[in-house]
Motif scaffolding. Structure first.
Motif, PDB file in Angstrom:
ATOM      1  N   LEU A  98       0.810  -1.213   0.000  1.00 46.61           N
ATOM      2  CA  LEU A  98       0.000   0.000   0.000  1.00 46.61           C
ATOM      3  C   LEU A  98       0.850   1.272   0.000  1.00 46.61           C
ATOM      4  O   LEU A  98       0.306   2.378   0.030  1.00 46.61           O
ATOM      5  CB  LEU A  98      -0.929   0.000   1.217  1.00 46.61           C
ATOM      6  CG  LEU A  98      -2.030  -1.083   1.213  1.00 46.61           C
ATOM      7  CD1 LEU A  98      -2.804  -1.043   2.514  1.00 46.61           C
ATOM      8  CD2 LEU A  98      -2.968  -0.892   0.017  1.00 46.61           C
ATOM      9  N   GLY A  99       2.174   1.120   0.007  1.00 47.29           N
ATOM     10  CA  GLY A  99       3.037   2.281  -0.124  1.00 47.29           C
ATOM     11  C   GLY A  99       3.808   2.668   1.113  1.00 47.29           C
ATOM     12  O   GLY A  99       4.532   3.670   1.104  1.00 47.29           O
ATOM     13  N   TYR A 100       3.665   1.928   2.199  1.00 44.79           N
ATOM     14  CA  TYR A 100       4.440   2.238   3.397  1.00 44.79           C
ATOM     15  C   TYR A 100       5.919   1.958   3.141  1.00 44.79           C
ATOM     16  O   TYR A 100       6.267   0.952   2.522  1.00 44.79           O
ATOM     17  CB  TYR A 100       3.975   1.389   4.588  1.00 44.79           C
ATOM     18  CG  TYR A 100       2.748   1.935   5.288  1.00 44.79           C
ATOM     19  CD1 TYR A 100       2.843   2.510   6.542  1.00 44.79           C
ATOM     20  CD2 TYR A 100       1.494   1.868   4.692  1.00 44.79           C
ATOM     21  CE1 TYR A 100       1.721   3.000   7.203  1.00 44.79           C
ATOM     22  CE2 TYR A 100       0.369   2.356   5.337  1.00 44.79           C
ATOM     23  CZ  TYR A 100       0.492   2.923   6.586  1.00 44.79           C
ATOM     24  OH  TYR A 100      -0.618   3.410   7.224  1.00 44.79           O
ATOM     25  N   THR A 101       6.781   2.858   3.595  1.00 41.76           N
ATOM     26  CA  THR A 101       8.214   2.650   3.430  1.00 41.76           C
ATOM     27  C   THR A 101       8.745   1.739   4.535  1.00 41.76           C
ATOM     28  O   THR A 101       8.082   1.505   5.546  1.00 41.76           O
ATOM     29  CB  THR A 101       8.963   3.986   3.478  1.00 41.76           C
ATOM     30  OG1 THR A 101       8.812   4.562   4.789  1.00 41.76           O
ATOM     31  CG2 THR A 101       8.413   4.950   2.431  1.00 41.76           C
ATOM     32  N   ALA A 102       9.978   1.258   4.311  1.00 39.71           N
ATOM     33  CA  ALA A 102      10.600   0.399   5.318  1.00 39.71           C
ATOM     34  C   ALA A 102      10.802   1.151   6.632  1.00 39.71           C
ATOM     35  O   ALA A 102      10.638   0.604   7.721  1.00 39.71           O
ATOM     36  CB  ALA A 102      11.938  -0.129   4.800  1.00 39.71           C
ATOM     37  N   GLY A 103      11.137   2.450   6.550  1.00 36.03           N
ATOM     38  CA  GLY A 103      11.319   3.252   7.755  1.00 36.03           C
ATOM     39  C   GLY A 103      10.034   3.413   8.544  1.00 36.03           C
ATOM     40  O   GLY A 103      10.038   3.377   9.771  1.00 36.03           O
ATOM     41  N   GLN A 104       8.921   3.594   7.834  1.00 36.77           N
ATOM     42  CA  GLN A 104       7.633   3.739   8.510  1.00 36.77           C
ATOM     43  C   GLN A 104       7.234   2.451   9.223  1.00 36.77           C
ATOM     44  O   GLN A 104       6.697   2.471  10.327  1.00 36.77           O
ATOM     45  CB  GLN A 104       6.558   4.151   7.502  1.00 36.77           C
ATOM     46  CG  GLN A 104       6.707   5.579   6.998  1.00 36.77           C
ATOM     47  CD  GLN A 104       5.713   5.914   5.909  1.00 36.77           C
ATOM     48  OE1 GLN A 104       5.390   5.068   5.051  1.00 36.77           O
ATOM     49  NE2 GLN A 104       5.217   7.152   5.921  1.00 36.77           N
ATOM     50  N   LEU A 105       7.492   1.327   8.561  1.00 35.10           N
ATOM     51  CA  LEU A 105       7.165   0.035   9.183  1.00 35.10           C
ATOM     52  C   LEU A 105       8.039  -0.217  10.407  1.00 35.10           C
ATOM     53  O   LEU A 105       7.563  -0.732  11.429  1.00 35.10           O
ATOM     54  CB  LEU A 105       7.339  -1.091   8.163  1.00 35.10           C
ATOM     55  CG  LEU A 105       6.363  -1.089   6.984  1.00 35.10           C
ATOM     56  CD1 LEU A 105       6.632  -2.277   6.077  1.00 35.10           C
ATOM     57  CD2 LEU A 105       4.918  -1.112   7.474  1.00 35.10           C
ATOM     58  N   SER A 106       9.320   0.155  10.322  1.00 34.10           N
ATOM     59  CA  SER A 106      10.201  -0.013  11.478  1.00 34.10           C
ATOM     60  C   SER A 106       9.735   0.864  12.638  1.00 34.10           C
ATOM     61  O   SER A 106       9.709   0.424  13.795  1.00 34.10           O
ATOM     62  CB  SER A 106      11.638   0.356  11.096  1.00 34.10           C
ATOM     63  OG  SER A 106      12.132  -0.510  10.102  1.00 34.10           O
ATOM     64  N   ALA A 107       9.348   2.106  12.336  1.00 40.63           N
ATOM     65  CA  ALA A 107       8.860   3.004  13.379  1.00 40.63           C
ATOM     66  C   ALA A 107       7.584   2.470  14.010  1.00 40.63           C
ATOM     67  O   ALA A 107       7.397   2.552  15.232  1.00 40.63           O
ATOM     68  CB  ALA A 107       8.617   4.393  12.790  1.00 40.63           C
ATOM     69  N   LEU A 108       6.700   1.899  13.185  1.00 36.35           N
ATOM     70  CA  LEU A 108       5.455   1.326  13.692  1.00 36.35           C
ATOM     71  C   LEU A 108       5.751   0.184  14.661  1.00 36.35           C
ATOM     72  O   LEU A 108       5.135   0.086  15.738  1.00 36.35           O
ATOM     73  CB  LEU A 108       4.591   0.831  12.532  1.00 36.35           C
ATOM     74  CG  LEU A 108       3.271   0.126  12.916  1.00 36.35           C
ATOM     75  CD1 LEU A 108       2.355   1.092  13.650  1.00 36.35           C
ATOM     76  CD2 LEU A 108       2.589  -0.428  11.666  1.00 36.35           C
ATOM     77  N   ALA A 109       6.698  -0.658  14.294  1.00 35.51           N
ATOM     78  CA  ALA A 109       7.053  -1.779  15.166  1.00 35.51           C
ATOM     79  C   ALA A 109       7.644  -1.292  16.482  1.00 35.51           C
ATOM     80  O   ALA A 109       7.307  -1.794  17.566  1.00 35.51           O
ATOM     81  CB  ALA A 109       8.040  -2.699  14.454  1.00 35.51           C
ATOM     82  N   LEU A 110       8.505  -0.280  16.389  1.00 37.41           N
ATOM     83  CA  LEU A 110       9.144   0.228  17.606  1.00 37.41           C
ATOM     84  C   LEU A 110       8.136   0.914  18.524  1.00 37.41           C
ATOM     85  O   LEU A 110       8.243   0.827  19.753  1.00 37.41           O
ATOM     86  CB  LEU A 110      10.262   1.194  17.232  1.00 37.41           C
ATOM     87  CG  LEU A 110      11.464   0.565  16.501  1.00 37.41           C
ATOM     88  CD1 LEU A 110      12.491   1.631  16.161  1.00 37.41           C
ATOM     89  CD2 LEU A 110      12.102  -0.540  17.335  1.00 37.41           C
ATOM     90  N   VAL A 111       7.151   1.620  17.956  1.00 30.11           N
ATOM     91  CA  VAL A 111       6.105   2.244  18.770  1.00 30.11           C
ATOM     92  C   VAL A 111       5.324   1.183  19.527  1.00 30.11           C
ATOM     93  O   VAL A 111       5.000   1.350  20.716  1.00 30.11           O
ATOM     94  CB  VAL A 111       5.166   3.090  17.883  1.00 30.11           C
ATOM     95  CG1 VAL A 111       3.914   3.487  18.660  1.00 30.11           C
ATOM     96  CG2 VAL A 111       5.884   4.334  17.389  1.00 30.11           C
ATOM     97  N   GLN A 112       5.025   0.068  18.862  1.00 31.97           N
ATOM     98  CA  GLN A 112       4.315  -1.023  19.526  1.00 31.97           C
ATOM     99  C   GLN A 112       5.140  -1.594  20.680  1.00 31.97           C
ATOM    100  O   GLN A 112       4.607  -1.887  21.762  1.00 31.97           O
ATOM    101  CB  GLN A 112       3.989  -2.119  18.509  1.00 31.97           C
ATOM    102  CG  GLN A 112       2.986  -1.716  17.442  1.00 31.97           C
ATOM    103  CD  GLN A 112       1.594  -1.537  18.025  1.00 31.97           C
ATOM    104  OE1 GLN A 112       1.160  -2.312  18.852  1.00 31.97           O
ATOM    105  NE2 GLN A 112       0.907  -0.489  17.594  1.00 31.97           N
ATOM    106  N   VAL A 113       6.443  -1.744  20.448  1.00 27.99           N
ATOM    107  CA  VAL A 113       7.318  -2.277  21.489  1.00 27.99           C
ATOM    108  C   VAL A 113       7.354  -1.323  22.688  1.00 27.99           C
ATOM    109  O   VAL A 113       7.270  -1.743  23.844  1.00 27.99           O
ATOM    110  CB  VAL A 113       8.740  -2.500  20.936  1.00 27.99           C
ATOM    111  CG1 VAL A 113       9.720  -2.794  22.082  1.00 27.99           C
ATOM    112  CG2 VAL A 113       8.747  -3.655  19.946  1.00 27.99           C
TER     113      VAL A 113
END
Length: 305
Positions: free
Chosen positions: A210-225
């Motif tokens: 859907l267009g999410y960048t690798a950096g955005q996905l990494s940030a999303l994962a870190l926010v969850q952590v």
């Protein structure tokens, strides 16, 4: 039975700008004294001797060991009237006062005759507690039972000096807590990233499409952590405060190891913020490698995973 006592000469203070405060002269009773830092634990004290606590406001009193020091005290001249007097006493020992008991935080210990001098022969007849020495350890339970039946609150002094020393050692471990928390946070962050990322590989692949960048996905994962770590930290504070209150109550009621006093630490905001910062930083660093690697993985590989 205690009497006010202070260091009359400011040159004996550990800090030239901070008063060590009152050292409350207390009748010496050998089994109650914690471990010695300077000197040996005496069986009794001579009339010109004194034992001092190690830690006072402004620093340590270890520099006074072996010296004859002038101590000041209040002499009662009459009702609401008093004068300042001094008495020379030789410091024959410095004891560890890191675990306070019912004598207070900074008591000094002197002989009964010295206490009589401080009170000018008018020793008060009221006592908050008394000591009973038995002929044999086998008789302790029976004596305690009889005293309790007479209405006294009974606590055993035997072995307490060893237990308080152990507690003091455990309290000193606190300075090693920060690196331990950091290491545990690294492992915790790695564990959370493995659990969270691996269960959401397909969702991450869809977000990449859907267009999410690798950096955005990494940030999303870190926010969850971070959210999980904060939730765990809040739960830890609540459980820790509850356990501290329970432990302090057990000690004060005399149900735990016959100790006389233990202060509970309910909540320290500064310590909590420091622990939060270290925990969050450690968890983020621990979760970063796997989150970055999975975020840069191609969507088709994530779908197959």
């Amino acid at each position: 039975m205690q009497h006010d006592l202070d260091l009359a000469d400011e040159g004996d203070w550990p800090s030239p700008t901070v008063s060590p405060g009152s050292l409350w002269a207390t009748t010496y009773f050998e089994p109650r004294l914690p471990k010695m830092i300077k000197g040996d634990r005496p069986v009794s004290l001579q009339d010109d001797e004194i034992l001092l606590p190690d830690s006072v406001p402004g620093g340590s009193l270890r520099h006074l060991y072996g010296k004859t020091v002038m101590f000041g005290y209040t002499h009662i001249n009459g009702k609401y009237q008093g004068s300042y007097r001094t008495i020379p006493l030789k410091v024959v020992g410095i004891y560890d006062n890191s675990v306070p008991d019912k004598d207070g935080e900074n008591p000094s210990y002197v002989s009964e005759n010295t206490m009589d001098v401080l009170f000018d022969g008018n020793v008060q007849e009221s006592y908050t507690f008394a000591y009973v020495q038995v002929d044999s350890g086998d008789n302790v339970p029976l004596v305690q039972k009889k005293l309790a039946a007479m209405g006294f609150a009974v606590a055993g002094a035997a072995g307490q000096q060893d237990v308080t020393g152990i507690l003091a050692a455990l309290m000193s471990i606190g300075r090693f807590m920060f690196p331990i928390v950091l290491v545990c946070s690294l492992v915790f962050g790695l564990f959370l990233s493995v659990i969270w990322m691996k269960q959401r590989k397909r969702s991450l692949a869809l977000l990449r499409c859907l267009g999410y960048t690798a950096g955005q996905l990494s940030a999303l994962a870190l926010v969850q952590v971070v959210q999980l770590v904060v939730a765990a930290g809040i739960a830890g504070i609540i459980l820790g405060a509850g356990f501290s209150l329970l432990l302090a109550h057990s000690v004060d009621s005399g149900d735990l190891l016959n100790l006389t006093n233990l202060d509970s630490v309910v909540f320290d905001p500064v310590l909590a913020l420091e622990m939060f910062a270290i925990t969050v930083a450690g968890a983020v660093i621990g979760a970063l490698p796997l989150s970055v690697r999975i975020a840069h993985t191609q969507p088709d590989e994530l779908m197959r995973g």
